[in-house]
Scaffold this motif. Structure first.
Motif, PDB file in Angstrom:
ATOM      1  N   ASP A 107     -52.977  34.350  45.361  1.00 10.10           N
ATOM      2  CA  ASP A 107     -52.816  35.378  46.397  1.00 10.10           C
ATOM      3  C   ASP A 107     -51.650  34.978  47.303  1.00 10.10           C
ATOM      4  O   ASP A 107     -51.359  33.796  47.478  1.00 10.10           O
ATOM      5  CB  ASP A 107     -54.111  35.602  47.177  1.00 10.10           C
ATOM      6  N   CYS A 140     -54.228  30.188  55.628  1.00  8.93           N
ATOM      7  CA  CYS A 140     -55.278  30.086  54.607  1.00  8.93           C
ATOM      8  C   CYS A 140     -54.743  29.352  53.382  1.00  8.93           C
ATOM      9  O   CYS A 140     -55.425  29.236  52.368  1.00  8.93           O
ATOM     10  CB  CYS A 140     -55.814  31.465  54.236  1.00  8.93           C
ATOM     11  N   HIS A 142     -52.319  30.201  51.282  1.00  5.90           N
ATOM     12  CA  HIS A 142     -51.875  30.978  50.124  1.00  5.90           C
ATOM     13  C   HIS A 142     -50.442  30.609  49.730  1.00  5.90           C
ATOM     14  O   HIS A 142     -50.023  30.871  48.603  1.00  5.90           O
ATOM     15  CB  HIS A 142     -52.011  32.484  50.396  1.00  5.90           C
ATOM     16  N   GLU A 175     -55.093  39.655  49.964  1.00 11.71           N
ATOM     17  CA  GLU A 175     -56.431  39.084  49.788  1.00 11.71           C
ATOM     18  C   GLU A 175     -57.190  39.086  51.101  1.00 11.71           C
ATOM     19  O   GLU A 175     -58.408  39.247  51.139  1.00 11.71           O
ATOM     20  CB  GLU A 175     -56.350  37.652  49.253  1.00 11.71           C
ATOM     21  N   GLU A 176     -56.463  38.897  52.211  1.00 14.87           N
ATOM     22  CA  GLU A 176     -57.131  38.792  53.518  1.00 14.87           C
ATOM     23  C   GLU A 176     -57.609  40.143  54.034  1.00 14.87           C
ATOM     24  O   GLU A 176     -58.211  40.222  55.107  1.00 14.87           O
ATOM     25  CB  GLU A 176     -56.186  38.150  54.541  1.00 14.87           C
ATOM     26  N   HIS A 206     -58.537  27.930  45.230  1.00 16.26           N
ATOM     27  CA  HIS A 206     -58.252  28.063  46.657  1.00 16.26           C
ATOM     28  C   HIS A 206     -58.199  26.680  47.280  1.00 16.26           C
ATOM     29  O   HIS A 206     -59.080  25.866  47.040  1.00 16.26           O
ATOM     30  CB  HIS A 206     -59.319  28.906  47.360  1.00 16.26           C
ATOM     31  N   GLU A 378     -63.993  36.373  48.899  1.00 16.17           N
ATOM     32  CA  GLU A 378     -62.740  36.289  48.152  1.00 16.17           C
ATOM     33  C   GLU A 378     -62.638  37.511  47.265  1.00 16.17           C
ATOM     34  O   GLU A 378     -63.600  37.829  46.569  1.00 16.17           O
ATOM     35  CB  GLU A 378     -62.824  35.077  47.212  1.00 16.17           C
TER      36      GLU A 378
HETATM   37 ZN    ZN Z   1     -57.595  32.513  51.379  1.00 15.81          ZN
END
Ligand code: ZN
Ligand code: ZN
Length: 444
Positions: A107, A140, A142, A175-176, A206, A378
Motif C-alpha cells: 500500500d 504507518c 507504507h 489503504e488508510e 505490514h 487492513e
Molecule cells: Zn498501514
C-alpha cells in the motif's frame, strides 16, 4: 526396466539442485540466487524508501508515488497498468516458464500527521485535509512497503527467465481510507478493476514497531479485525428542560443506548471464539442547558475477527438501539456503513501451511506463526477474500529499544529500523518463488 529408465527414475528422486548438477555445471537453485540478489538490492530499497518517505501523499492522492513506481516497473520490462483504483499501479512479470500466477501487495498512502522524527529525509510536506492545513507523513510505514516491493520487483525481474509462472505486483492506493465521497477505493476497487490479473494467491506484509527487526509474524485465520463505522441518531421530541414530560428526551435515551451497546460484547457474544469491540467515539446533541433537543447523533466503530460475529454484532446493535429507543418513546436510526468498512483480514490456513517451510527458511527463529490477532483493520482483506491470502507482520523495532523510541504506527514519532528491510524483501520474493516452484514440483 531398461537401464535408461532406471537412470531416469533415480534422477527423478534427486532434489532439484542435485538434478541440475547431473544435467550440467553446478548452479545454485532459484531460491538461493534470489537470496543473493536480495542482498544486492538492499541499498536501492533503502533509497526508494527514503525518497517515498520524504515525499508522502495522502490516500487517493498518490500520483507522484505511483509515477515513481510505474517508471521503476516499466524499466524492469514489466507490463504496467496505471490509474488502477484511481492512483494504483499494477505490474505483471511473466516468467520464462509456464506456471501459476501469484500476487504481491504494497500500500502506498501516507497520513495527515506532522512528522516529528529527526531524520535527514523527514517529511516537511503539508496539505489541506478536511479544510485544515496538516502535515503529511508516512506514519504507518507504507513507504517501507513500497520500497520493499520495488526491491522484490527488481530481484524477480533478474530471474525472470527461470520463473515458473507469473508475479503480479499490486501497488495500492488509499489503504488508510478514502476521502469522503470516494468510496469504493483502495483494495476493494482494485479487485473490482481486475488488478489481481488471474492470481491464485496473494501475499502482503505490514511493518510494525510492536515487533523487533528479524521477527516475522502471522497466524492462520483472523489476524486483523473488520472495521465498520456506526452511526446512530436517536429521535425524540424537543421540549423545555423543566418539563420533560412534554416531549421525548433523546439525551437520556442515548445514555441508555450507549450503555446497552456495551452489553452486546460483554453479555451476548461468544468471546471464546474471538474478541470483538463496540466503541462509541462521539456523541452530539442539544444547544443549551434548559432545552431538551429533538435528536442526538452518535458515531462509533465495530471490530470483529470473525465474519459470523461481525454480522451478529451488526444485528444486535440494530436491535439494541432501536428497542431501547422505543422503550423510551423515541426512535433510533442505525446506519452501519460498510461502504467505508473493511472485512476481517483472515489468513488462509492451507496457504500458511504450504508456505511455512519458505517462511521458516527466510526468518528462522524470528518466525512466529501463532501471533495474537489485533483489532486494527487492513483492506488487504479484500484481496484475501478473492483468493487465498497470507498477511505478515514485519518487525521494525531495533532489538531491545524502548516503546518511547518506537511508538506505535500512526504516531508522529513512528520510525522504522531500516535493518528490517532485507527480511521484508526476502520474505515477499521467496514467497512468490516458493509458491510458483511448489506448483511446478507438484507436477505442472
Ligand atoms: Zn498501514
Ligand atoms: Zn495505518
Amino acid at each position: 526396466m531398461t537401464k535408461l529408465l532406471a537412470a531416469l527414475a533415480a534422477l527423478a528422486l534427486l532434489p532439484a539442485p542435485a538434478r541440475a548438477q547431473a544435467d550440467g555445471p553446478p548452479r545454485p537453485d532459484l531460491a538461493e540466487r534470489v537470496d543473493a540478489l536480495v542482498a544486492d538490492v538492499v541499498p536501492d530499497v533503502v533509497a526508494y524508501r527514503r525518497h517515498i518517505h520524504e515525499n508522502p501523499e495522502l490516500s487517493n492522492r498518490e500520483t507522484e508515488t505511483a509515477a515513481y513506481v510505474a517508471e521503476h516497473l516499466t524499466g524492469l520490462g514489466m507490463e504496467v497498468r496505471t490509474g488502477v483504483a484511481r492512483t494504483g499501479v499494477v505490474g505483471v512479470l511473466t516468467g520464462g516458464k509456464p506456471g501459476p500466477t501469484v500476487a504481491l501487495r504494497a500500500d502506498m498512502d501516507a497520513l495527515p500527521v506532522t512528522e516529528r522524527v529527526d531524520l535527514p529525509f523527514a517529511s516537511t510536506v503539508t496539505t489541506i485535509y478536511n479544510g485544515m492545513e496538516v502535515g503529511v507523513m508516512h506514519a504507518c510505514g507504507h513507504d517501507a512497503h513500497v520500497g520493499i516491493l520495488m526491491g522484490v520487483a527488481e530481484v524477480l525481474a533478474a530471474v525472470r527467465d527461470e520463473l515458473p509462472g507469473t508475479v503480479v505486483f499490486l501497488f495500492q492506493p488509499a489503504e488508510e481510507g478514502a476521502p469522503a465521497g470516494e468510496a469504493p477505493a483502495g483494495a476493494e476497487l482494485m479487485v473490482a478493476e481486475g488488478a489481481l490479473s488471474g492470481a491464485e494467491a496473494v501475499f502482503g506484509l505490514h511493518v510494525t514497531s510492536a515487533h523487533e527487526v528479524g521477527e516475522l509474524k502471522t497466524r492462520p485465520g483472523g489476524m486483523m479485525a473488520s472495521a465498520d463505522n456506526l452511526e446512530i441518531v436517536v429521535h425524540g421530541k424537543q421540549t423545555h428542560g423543566a418539563y420533560p414530560w412534554g416531549g421525548v428526551d433523546p439525551v437520556a435515551t442515548s445514555a441508555l443506548v450507549v450503555t446497552g451497546l456495551q452489553t452486546i460484547v460483554s453479555r451476548q457474544m461468544d468471546l471464546t471464539k474471538a474478541p470483538a469491540v463496540v466503541t462509541i467515539g462521539r456523541i452530539d446533541g442539544g444547544v443549551r442547558s434548559n432545552i431538551i433537543p429533538d435528536s442526538v447523533a452518535m458515531i462509533g466503530t465495530i471490530r470483529a475477527l470473525d465474519d459470523g460475529m461481525r454480522a451478529e454484532l451488526h444485528d444486535r446493535i440494530r436491535r439494541t438501539a432501536t428497542d431501547i429507543a422505543s422503550s423510551q418513546g423515541a426512535t433510533a436510526t442505525v446506519t452501519i456503513a460498510d461502504e467505508y468498512g473493511y472485512p476481517v483480514t483472515a489468513n488462509d490456513a492451507a496457504l500458511l501451511d504450504r508456505m511455512a517451510p519458505t517462511l521458516q527458511r527466510v526468518a528462522g527463529d524470528g518466525l512466529d506463526t501463532g501471533v495474537a490477532p489485533v483489532l486494527g483493520a487492513e483492506d488487504f482483506s479484500y484481496f484475501a477474500n478473492e483468493v487465498p491470502g497470507l498477511f505478515l507482520w514485519l518487525g521494525v523495532r531495533t532489538p531491545g529499544a524502548s516503546d518511547e523510541l518506537f511508538p506505535p504506527n500512526h504516531s508522529p514519532l513512528f520510525r522504522i529500523d531500516e535493518d528490517a528491510l532485507p527480511l521484508g524483501v526476502r520474505t515477499l520474493a521467496q514467497l512468490a518463488v516458493g509458491y510458483l516452484e511448489g506448483d511446478e514440483s507438484a507436477g505442472r
